[in-house]
Scaffold this motif. Structure first.
Motif, PDB file in Angstrom:
ATOM      1  N   SER A   1     114.766  11.756 -32.364  1.00 39.89           N
ATOM      2  CA  SER A   1     114.804  12.329 -31.025  1.00 39.89           C
ATOM      3  C   SER A   1     115.464  11.677 -29.983  1.00 39.89           C
ATOM      4  N   ARG A   2     114.990  10.648 -29.628  1.00 34.27           N
ATOM      5  CA  ARG A   2     115.650   9.691 -28.806  1.00 34.27           C
ATOM      6  C   ARG A   2     117.090   9.452 -29.180  1.00 34.27           C
ATOM      7  N   ALA A   3     117.294   8.858 -30.350  1.00 31.97           N
ATOM      8  CA  ALA A   3     118.565   8.527 -30.910  1.00 31.97           C
ATOM      9  C   ALA A   3     119.666   9.407 -30.707  1.00 31.97           C
ATOM     10  N   MET A   4     119.104  10.606 -30.778  1.00 33.13           N
ATOM     11  CA  MET A   4     120.198  11.722 -30.800  1.00 33.13           C
ATOM     12  C   MET A   4     120.598  12.195 -29.303  1.00 33.13           C
ATOM     13  N   GLN A   5     119.913  11.702 -28.203  1.00 35.49           N
ATOM     14  CA  GLN A   5     120.389  12.147 -26.936  1.00 35.49           C
ATOM     15  C   GLN A   5     121.499  11.485 -26.661  1.00 35.49           C
ATOM     16  N   ASP A   6     122.035  12.162 -25.679  1.00 38.31           N
ATOM     17  CA  ASP A   6     123.542  11.736 -25.202  1.00 38.31           C
ATOM     18  C   ASP A   6     123.315  11.880 -23.693  1.00 38.31           C
ATOM     19  N   PRO A   7     123.511  10.709 -22.796  1.00 40.40           N
ATOM     20  CA  PRO A   7     123.655   9.369 -23.371  1.00 40.40           C
ATOM     21  C   PRO A   7     122.244   8.887 -23.883  1.00 40.40           C
ATOM     22  N   ILE A   8     122.351   7.754 -24.772  1.00 37.99           N
ATOM     23  CA  ILE A   8     121.041   7.386 -25.497  1.00 37.99           C
ATOM     24  C   ILE A   8     120.555   6.264 -24.368  1.00 37.99           C
ATOM     25  N   SER A   9     119.142   6.364 -24.223  1.00 30.97           N
ATOM     26  CA  SER A   9     118.487   5.210 -23.338  1.00 30.97           C
ATOM     27  C   SER A   9     117.835   4.358 -24.206  1.00 30.97           C
ATOM     28  N   ILE A  10     118.202   3.198 -24.219  1.00 27.36           N
ATOM     29  CA  ILE A  10     117.844   2.022 -25.112  1.00 27.36           C
ATOM     30  C   ILE A  10     116.636   1.842 -24.948  1.00 27.36           C
TER      31      ILE A  10
END
Lengths: 206, 206
Positions: B74-83
């Motif tokens: 779910s984090r990886a699909m966010q835009d922008p990604i927060s590393i």
């Protein structure tokens, strides 16, 4: 039991046998009898040296910790210090250190429900941190580290990385041979050292 | 047993109860009865859903792994990604994730003597690596990472660091509160990101 016997040596032998038995059977399931079988001694001899299982487990953890710390102290006292050798002493790069790692994994699982082991483990990290921080301070004074580095925090950072690499290598030994472990350590050391080692894949980058 | 029951939900409830029981009693010692007691159900219900202890342990590991992966995806699909959010999802920053870590520690100890758990664990790392590497590749394409970074190796590096930080925090929860864990993660992210986050101690550095 023979009258003349090197008690320290025999106690040490049994403690290492306990380490092997812990890794083979698990910390909860291992018995005094397993330790005796591991080293070809009688169960009576094991109970002569260790009153109960708790005493045996403590001796095993202490033995592994001391062996590891002795190596690191010896690296820290070298002149010049090799920061790579200093940190890689804790990695499971050979059979002996893979055994140490097997022991750590077992203790970690037991710690959340065993206060005494937990405080021993925290003491171990404290000593490890102390040795490494002193060595990094010396390297800083010699101008070998990047300017402005926070030594205690960098020490924690490198310790966490070594733990993470060692964990992966212990869970997947064939996937994480020594070269792969050291390459990841080198990745962090380039952040820390004033000059990046030229031979990143060799045994002695400094 | 009632005729209409959400089997998936109940199975999930029992798997989480197994996780809590594993952390409390240890993976070797935990029993079907402990799991029943943990969730206030009958032992019969536990054995209805899980044929034996091996099936229960596998379900517990799968449940923890899937919960963790769902959050990371779910984090990886966010835009922008927060590393930072991407990697900190795996850190023991709250009660739920501390439970996950307690479960990991128990499985790690069991892996050297249990081939099936070992291959499950390697599969977990493979999936975790895949999700993170894809996210880092996207960040690189967006010009957010330093030029010339080796993405697969950097992914392994950050995973090892997260494991090392999480381990310390699990062994010493009061000594490693969330802020200390995140500060060490940030230390690595500054090596990776094209621009260093300005608010290193805040919740959203990007």
């Amino acid at each position: 039991m023979p009258k003349i016997v090197d008690h320290v040596e025999r106690r040490n032998e049994l403690a290492w046998a306990a380490c092997r038995a812990i890794v083979a059977k698990g910390i909860e399931q291992v018995t005094m009898r397993d330790v005796a079988a591991e080293t070809g001694r009688s169960t009576g001899m094991v109970t002569y040296y260790f009153a109960d299982k708790e005493a045996l487990l403590t001796a095993a953890l202490t033995t592994v910790t001391e062996a590891c710390h002795r190596r690191i102290v010896s690296r820290a006292m070298q002149d010049p210090i090799s920061i790579r050798e200093l940190f890689s002493e804790s990695l499971p790069l050979d059979k002996d250190r893979r055994l140490e790692w097997g022991v750590w994994l077992n203790y970690w699982a037991a710690i959340p429900t065993n206060q005494s082991l937990g405080s021993q483990q925290r003491q171990h990290y404290k000593s490890w941190h102390h040795i490494l921080e002193s060595a990094l301070t010396r390297l800083e004074q010699e101008g070998k580290l990047r300017v402005g580095i926070d030594i205690p925090e960098t020490t924690d950072f490198l310790m966490a990385l070594v733990d993470g690499i060692g964990l992966r290598a212990t869970l997947d030994p064939s996937g994480w041979p020594p070269g792969r472990q050291l390459a990841q350590l080198d990745r962090a050391l380039t952040m820390v050292l004033a000059e990046v080692p030229t031979a990143t894949a060799s045994e002695s980058p400094e």
